[in-house]
Design a protein around this motif. Structure first.
Motif, mmCIF file in Angstrom:
data_model
loop_
_atom_site.group_PDB
_atom_site.id
_atom_site.type_symbol
_atom_site.label_atom_id
_atom_site.label_comp_id
_atom_site.label_asym_id
_atom_site.label_seq_id
_atom_site.Cartn_x
_atom_site.Cartn_y
_atom_site.Cartn_z
ATOM 1 N N THR A 27 0.841 -1.204 0.000
ATOM 2 C CA THR A 27 0.000 0.000 0.000
ATOM 3 C C THR A 27 0.872 1.248 0.000
ATOM 4 O O THR A 27 2.027 1.204 0.431
ATOM 5 C CB THR A 27 -0.893 0.020 1.251
ATOM 6 O OG1 THR A 27 -0.040 -0.203 2.376
ATOM 7 C CG2 THR A 27 -1.960 -1.038 1.167
ATOM 8 N N GLN A 28 0.272 2.365 -0.461
ATOM 9 C CA GLN A 28 1.085 3.570 -0.640
ATOM 10 C C GLN A 28 0.867 4.580 0.474
ATOM 11 O O GLN A 28 -0.235 4.695 1.012
ATOM 12 C CB GLN A 28 0.736 4.236 -1.970
ATOM 13 C CG GLN A 28 1.097 3.372 -3.147
ATOM 14 C CD GLN A 28 0.638 3.987 -4.447
ATOM 15 O OE1 GLN A 28 -0.222 4.852 -4.472
ATOM 16 N NE2 GLN A 28 1.232 3.530 -5.541
ATOM 17 N N TYR A 29 1.915 5.351 0.739
ATOM 18 C CA TYR A 29 1.789 6.433 1.712
ATOM 19 C C TYR A 29 1.008 7.575 1.079
ATOM 20 O O TYR A 29 1.441 8.137 0.053
ATOM 21 C CB TYR A 29 3.158 6.939 2.139
ATOM 22 C CG TYR A 29 3.028 8.084 3.108
ATOM 23 C CD1 TYR A 29 2.713 7.828 4.430
ATOM 24 C CD2 TYR A 29 3.148 9.391 2.685
ATOM 25 C CE1 TYR A 29 2.542 8.861 5.320
ATOM 26 C CE2 TYR A 29 2.970 10.432 3.581
ATOM 27 C CZ TYR A 29 2.663 10.164 4.894
ATOM 28 O OH TYR A 29 2.484 11.184 5.767
ATOM 29 N N GLY A 31 -1.373 7.492 -0.727
ATOM 30 C CA GLY A 31 -1.739 7.205 -2.112
ATOM 31 C C GLY A 31 -3.192 6.811 -2.226
ATOM 32 O O GLY A 31 -3.981 6.965 -1.298
ATOM 33 N N PRO A 136 2.474 1.988 5.390
ATOM 34 C CA PRO A 136 3.219 2.924 4.538
ATOM 35 C C PRO A 136 3.672 4.136 5.337
ATOM 36 O O PRO A 136 2.951 4.621 6.205
ATOM 37 C CB PRO A 136 2.219 3.329 3.466
ATOM 38 C CG PRO A 136 0.891 2.911 3.973
ATOM 39 C CD PRO A 136 1.084 1.827 4.967
ATOM 40 N N CYS A 158 10.272 2.033 -1.491
ATOM 41 C CA CYS A 158 10.003 3.485 -1.423
ATOM 42 C C CYS A 158 9.319 3.956 -2.705
ATOM 43 O O CYS A 158 8.391 4.770 -2.668
ATOM 44 C CB CYS A 158 11.305 4.261 -1.216
ATOM 45 S SG CYS A 158 11.879 4.171 0.471
ATOM 46 N N LEU A 160 7.402 2.184 -4.722
ATOM 47 C CA LEU A 160 6.025 1.691 -4.783
ATOM 48 C C LEU A 160 5.123 2.357 -3.746
ATOM 49 O O LEU A 160 3.932 2.549 -3.970
ATOM 50 C CB LEU A 160 6.001 0.173 -4.576
ATOM 51 C CG LEU A 160 6.633 -0.647 -5.702
ATOM 52 C CD1 LEU A 160 6.742 -2.109 -5.294
ATOM 53 C CD2 LEU A 160 5.810 -0.517 -6.986
ATOM 54 N N ARG A 161 5.704 2.675 -2.576
ATOM 55 C CA ARG A 161 4.855 3.183 -1.489
ATOM 56 C C ARG A 161 4.855 4.706 -1.397
ATOM 57 O O ARG A 161 4.291 5.266 -0.479
ATOM 58 C CB ARG A 161 5.312 2.609 -0.137
ATOM 59 C CG ARG A 161 5.274 1.098 -0.071
ATOM 60 C CD ARG A 161 5.404 0.593 1.339
ATOM 61 N NE ARG A 161 4.107 0.190 1.852
ATOM 62 C CZ ARG A 161 3.908 -0.395 3.036
ATOM 63 N NH1 ARG A 161 4.925 -0.602 3.837
ATOM 64 N NH2 ARG A 161 2.697 -0.725 3.421
ATOM 65 N N HIS A 162 5.557 5.353 -2.318
ATOM 66 C CA HIS A 162 5.665 6.825 -2.293
ATOM 67 C C HIS A 162 6.301 7.309 -0.985
ATOM 68 O O HIS A 162 5.864 8.294 -0.395
ATOM 69 C CB HIS A 162 4.301 7.494 -2.479
ATOM 70 C CG HIS A 162 3.710 7.220 -3.825
ATOM 71 N ND1 HIS A 162 2.543 7.768 -4.260
ATOM 72 C CD2 HIS A 162 4.132 6.444 -4.848
ATOM 73 C CE1 HIS A 162 2.261 7.335 -5.474
ATOM 74 N NE2 HIS A 162 3.228 6.516 -5.850
ATOM 75 N N THR A 163 7.306 6.557 -0.541
ATOM 76 C CA THR A 163 8.014 6.907 0.700
ATOM 77 C C THR A 163 9.324 7.590 0.320
ATOM 78 O O THR A 163 9.928 7.254 -0.687
ATOM 79 C CB THR A 163 8.292 5.609 1.500
ATOM 80 O OG1 THR A 163 7.039 5.054 1.901
ATOM 81 C CG2 THR A 163 9.144 5.865 2.716
#
Ligand code: GDD
Length: 469
Positions: A27-29, A31, A136, A158, A160-163
């Motif tokens: 899952t995304q941060y 997102g 995330p 990072c 994929l998860r927008h981290t």
């Protein structure tokens, strides 16, 4: 060759697999899938024993003090810092599955087969821990080294998860590998390129010295933020009062786990002499890795012992306690046994121990002198143990033949340097054999040096990155 039905079937299978993969991505941060905008959450990763990674534990505590949630990910082998365990609302510890024993080998021929399997296993455990077992996060802080496979997994997760990825450089992975394989080995070269490549993917970097920041900029071509964050003593490392020192020293003989009564009595005699400054307590701490050469200490101590029973009878007896756990400890213990059997350590007693966090701090605070044998594989990292020692007001003698050393040790002010066994033996003779005034002056310098604490340094450097006002 293929009819329309087979093509359609193939297409359906590919679509099914792609959807399965897509729907099962982490899952995304903030997102679209699994929104988690509210939480200010930071993942901290060390592909090593959390309990023996003080700097990453201090990061976790500092972040928690700022009110953010921390997922601390690594192996759980030794005891974790008590403040982390006491802070379980803010800091969640996620243990990585240890590498199966069948993949651990010291045989260099088997290493070629087992090594890649071990890395594949680590990729899988890291992928699960970073991408699925933890929520995330806004930031991911990764210790480097070890860089393989940590950096690539951290980068993919990072992405994929927008981290946002931050690398905390303690040293360079390739320079540590070079100690084992030699600097021209192809694996060392590949490891260096790999480290350089993924270094450029991070949003920001911390590193332990100014010298390392220069290397990251010059040789690694990093153009994003590089923030030198020097190790500083944590709050549990304090200068002891005379009464505190005395009461800790009284417990020391039992902490050294004597095998029999005779040994216990020897320790008790030595410790009471240390309290009266008739004998001296020398300490060192280590992870028993190849970047520390304890043969230098043993050679210096055997020469010291020899001089103390022959030409320099005024030299005091010394109790040496080396703390820490790690791969080269057994070889060191075997070497001590044979030196004892050869009666080369008459005036020196050497013991090893792994102590609780508080006992470790009190041991440093009770000692007369600390020793660092850290040789720095890259020349630009610094030994944390010296910072610990300064935190307790303990002056240090250290192997100082590398670029970053003067960033920590000021010659003749908070300690002294040596570059071989003879140099170490001379410093020991000088400081234990009469120059009380110099030892007192160095102690004053160490107390001064230890005044700037981790929390202040962290807030000034890392706080402004993670928690801008
Ligand atoms: N609790 C406990 N901790 C111990 C003991 N003995 C050693 N330690 C811990 O182990 C550390 C020393 O480990 P090393 O691996 O020898 O570290 P270093 O060479 O001094 O520093 C390296 O690691 C740092 C932190 O990861 C890096 O910041 C630094 O740049 C360098 O690479 C000490 O600072 C201390 O926290 C013990 O008996 N008990």
């Amino acid at each position: 060759m293929f009819d329309l039905e087979s093509w359609l079937l193939g297409l359906v299978i590919i679509l099914a697999i792609s959807s399965l993969v897509l729907f099962n991505l982490p899952t995304q941060y903030g997102g679209i899938i699994g929104k988690d905008r509210s939480a200010n959450r930071i993942q901290i990763i060390v592909l090593g024993d959390i309990g023996r990674s003080p700097r990453m534990q201090y990061h976790a505590l500092s972040i928690a003090k700022h009110g953010a949630q921390v997922d601390l990910i690594g192996y759980r082998v030794s005891d974790i810092h008590p403040d982390i365990l006491a802070n379980s609302n803010a800091i969640r510890v996620h243990a990585l599955h240890p590498t199966p024993a069948c993949l651990q080998t010291k045989d260099s021929r088997l290493f070629l087969v087992y090594g890649p399997l071990k890395v594949l296993f680590q990729i899988w455990t890291l992928w699960l821990a970073l991408g699925y077992r933890t929520k995330p996060s806004r930031w991911m802080l990764v210790q480097n080294p070890p860089s393989i496979p940590t950096l690539i997994v951290a980068y993919v997760v990072c992405f994929l998860r927008h981290t946002r990825l931050v690398i905390d450089w303690h040293n360079f992975g390739y320079s540590i590998l070079a100690l084992r394989l030699g600097s021209t080995h192809p694996l060392v070269q590949i490891s260096r390129l790999y480290e350089q490549l993924f270094a450029r993917s991070a949003e920001a970097h911390f590193c332990v010295t100014n010298a390392m920041a220069r290397v990251l900029e010059r040789d690694y071509g990093i153009t994003t933020k590089i923030l030198p964050l020097h190790d500083r003593p944590a709050s549990h490392l304090q200068v002891l009062t005379e009464a505190q020192r005395s009461s800790f020293l009284a417990t020391l003989p039992n902490l050294l786990s004597p095998d029999d009564d005779q040994r216990l009595q020897d320790y008790q005699r030595l410790v009471s002499e240390i309290r009266m400054s008739k004998s001296r307590l020398l300490v060192s701490s280590t992870s028993w890795t190849p970047d520390e050469d304890f043969s230098v200490l043993l050679e210096a101590l055997t020469n010291y012992s020899d001089l103390a029973i022959t030409t320099h009878p005024h030299l005091p007896e010394v109790l040496v306690v080396v703390t820490g756990n790690g791969p080269q400890k057994d070889a060191f213990l075997t070497r001590i046994q044979s030196l004892k059997a050869e009666e080369k350590l008459e005036m020196v007693t050497i013991e090893t121990a792994f102590l609780s966090t508080s006992d470790y701090a009190e041991l440093l605070g009770s000692a007369d002198l600390g020793v660092s044998l850290h040789t720095s594989s890259s020349g630009v990292d610094l030994p944390m143990k010296v910072v610990d020692m300064f935190g307790t007001g303990l002056p240090v003698v250290g192997w100082g033949d590398f670029e970053a050393w003067p960033e920590l040790l000021h010659e003749g002010v908070n300690g002294k340097s040596f570059s071989d066994a003879e140099g170490l033996q001379e410093v020991l003779m000088q400081l234990f054999g009469g120059d009380e005034e110099l030892l007192r002056r160095l102690k004053k310098g160490a107390v001064e040096e230890g005044k700037l604490r981790w929390d202040e340094e962290w807030d000034r450097v890392a706080g402004t990155l993670f928690f801008p006002t």
